[in-house]
Design an enzyme around this catalytic site. Sequence first.
Site, PDB file in Angstrom:
ATOM      1  N   ASP A   1       0.789  -1.235   0.000  1.00 48.73           N
ATOM      2  CA  ASP A   1       0.000   0.000   0.000  1.00 48.73           C
ATOM      3  C   ASP A   1       0.823   1.288   0.000  1.00 48.73           C
ATOM      4  O   ASP A   1       1.758   1.416   0.786  1.00 48.73           O
ATOM      5  CB  ASP A   1      -0.867   0.089   1.262  1.00 48.73           C
ATOM      6  CG  ASP A   1      -1.565  -1.201   1.606  1.00 48.73           C
ATOM      7  OD1 ASP A   1      -1.475  -2.153   0.841  1.00 48.73           O
ATOM      8  OD2 ASP A   1      -2.202  -1.218   2.667  1.00 48.73           O
TER       9      ASP A   1
ATOM     10  N   GLU B   1     -10.588  -2.520   4.785  1.00 49.82           N
ATOM     11  CA  GLU B   1      -9.226  -1.958   4.748  1.00 49.82           C
ATOM     12  C   GLU B   1      -9.151  -0.578   4.070  1.00 49.82           C
ATOM     13  O   GLU B   1      -9.965  -0.211   3.237  1.00 49.82           O
ATOM     14  CB  GLU B   1      -8.236  -2.890   4.010  1.00 49.82           C
ATOM     15  CG  GLU B   1      -8.159  -4.288   4.564  1.00 49.82           C
ATOM     16  CD  GLU B   1      -7.086  -5.145   3.898  1.00 49.82           C
ATOM     17  OE1 GLU B   1      -6.437  -5.904   4.614  1.00 49.82           O
ATOM     18  OE2 GLU B   1      -6.900  -5.074   2.656  1.00 49.82           O
TER      19      GLU B   1
HETATM   20  C1  FRU Z   1      -3.871  -3.723   2.654  1.00 49.02           C
HETATM   21  C2  FRU Z   1      -3.292  -4.056   4.014  1.00 49.02           C
HETATM   22  C3  FRU Z   1      -3.673  -3.047   5.059  1.00 49.02           C
HETATM   23  C4  FRU Z   1      -2.583  -3.198   6.081  1.00 49.02           C
HETATM   24  C5  FRU Z   1      -1.395  -3.453   5.193  1.00 49.02           C
HETATM   25  C6  FRU Z   1      -0.367  -4.362   5.794  1.00 49.02           C
HETATM   26  O1  FRU Z   1      -3.121  -4.222   1.608  1.00 49.02           O
HETATM   27  O2  FRU Z   1      -3.699  -5.369   4.410  1.00 49.02           O
HETATM   28  O3  FRU Z   1      -4.964  -3.223   5.576  1.00 49.02           O
HETATM   29  O4  FRU Z   1      -2.429  -2.050   6.863  1.00 49.02           O
HETATM   30  O5  FRU Z   1      -1.872  -4.017   4.008  1.00 49.02           O
HETATM   31  O6  FRU Z   1       0.765  -4.436   4.996  1.00 49.02           O
END
Ligand code: FRU
Length: 537
Positions: A119, A289
């Site tokens: 992300d 998320e």
């Molecule tokens: C989305 C996610 C988020 C989390 C991060 C962990 O891709 O699962 O919800 O904060 O990646 O790397």
Amino acid sequence: MLLLGSHLLLAQTHPIKITKRYLNLPVSQNDSRGTMQFKVNGNPERSFKIRLASEKPDYWVFCDMVALQGKTIEIGYDGKADGLGKIYQDDQVAGQDSMYREQNRPQYHFTTRRGWINDPNGMIFYEGEYHLFYQHNPYEREWENMSWGHAVSKDMMHWEELPTALSPDNMGTMFSGSTIIDYENTAGFNKGNTPAMVAFFTVDNPEKQVQCMAYSLDKGRTWTKYDKNPLIDSKAKWSSKDTRDPRVFWYKPGKHWVMALNERDGHSIYTSKNLKEWQFQSHLTGFWECPDLFELPVDGDKNKTKWVMYGASASYMIGSFDGKAFKPESGKHYYTTGSIYAAQTFANMPESDPRRIQIGWGRVSHTGMPFNGMMLLPTELRLRTTKNGVRLVSQPVKETEQLFKKEGQWTALSSDDANAKLKAMQSLDQFRIKTTIKLSHATSAGISLLGQRILDYDMNSNLVNGVFYSPEDMTSMEVTADIYVDRTSVEIFIDNGAYSYSFQRKANADAKEGLVFWGNRIEVRNLEVFTAKSAWK
Ligand code: FRU
């Protein structure tokens, strides 16, 4: 020399005085992960998981030692320790000579030098710089050791990668979140005239996920974690471990901070006056998320605005927001699908340039490379009135144009003539083409690249590459596609961004054809061909 050879016990190096910028570490995907620990003056400084290569490394990763210059460290490892002796310090990253010129390195998308990214985090524009933080594993091309990587750019196309901004600590690893500038010093972190950049992130550990903050007084280069973290610990309330990804912004009419936070089955809204104490206000189910929430003018009219809320998949609702609760009016819609995930938009854009610019994680990997994942092109989001109501559209930002040089444009071609033009293209490695095709005898038509159908418009089932799509003029029989091909990815914007999709290229060395239009007797109404420069020096 190793003090202990057994991989069940901690093997340790001699003390090493750090005199160079980088520590280069050999990695092999064939070795299991072990925990590596650095000690400075006998005290643990950091620990992380790594597949230290016991034999020939697949690739090298590095630690940026800028903060430890002149210090003496000892490196301990609880895995197979044969590779400890191969670790070396240097002012160059191992493989620096070919950096950004590797065969499968995207040439106009952001990728990290080494390791894994997912992300985008903390995206913010501040003092002439776009900051891109991101979920990062510096030590392997797979997900682990979640940290905030950091890169800056003046134009969102040419990025400079900086040292890791936030690293795991005793509480856990650093999951996704956002940043703001605290101009009014509401949290009291500012120094003189320098407002703090404040980051909000989730700390993840095996037990739970809690919301924390850190601040920086040097434009995101170094960070101090708040000593009273966590700010929010809501596992018990939701009887769920899934509470994460705080997205914070200033709500001007109410003069307070807002945090959109994903909790279990949707996005919650919290508010605060000082960034430290947060009050729960509302919860909207139906998202998973990575929340984002922002206001946009409809058809460019500043007096007519709507709010947009989305989750990690980029499906969104349109509605209103009073500072405490988002009230949906329509949704869930989509404007983009494919490899995109967990997209975010830049905070703190100047009043003179209030664009809402998004960057999404491209879930694309790069065969044989020491890095994984990439960022998709930055796109501007707008609300447009369509035959179905107000909808989000996205198009690459104007800053992308500097990388593409138009080599030719033609109108009203048969597909054979158009294919002859495409045949003359010098490279299918990286390019852009823009085209409008019109169907008359075919029910489906499109474009394929080395045997991969990158555009497949099915007028009968109303699908673009398998996803429902109905053009604004449903009698037109036409579709326009703006196609960005990089070494490992394809991004396609349909009908001025009404729908877009992205995916991984499949290299097909045996393909008989290069880039071709297909479909029975289609007309290529417009064809523009561009070469693509590299964004890397
Ligand atoms: C989305 C996610 C988020 C989390 C991060 C962990 O891709 O699962 O919800 O904060 O990646 O790397």
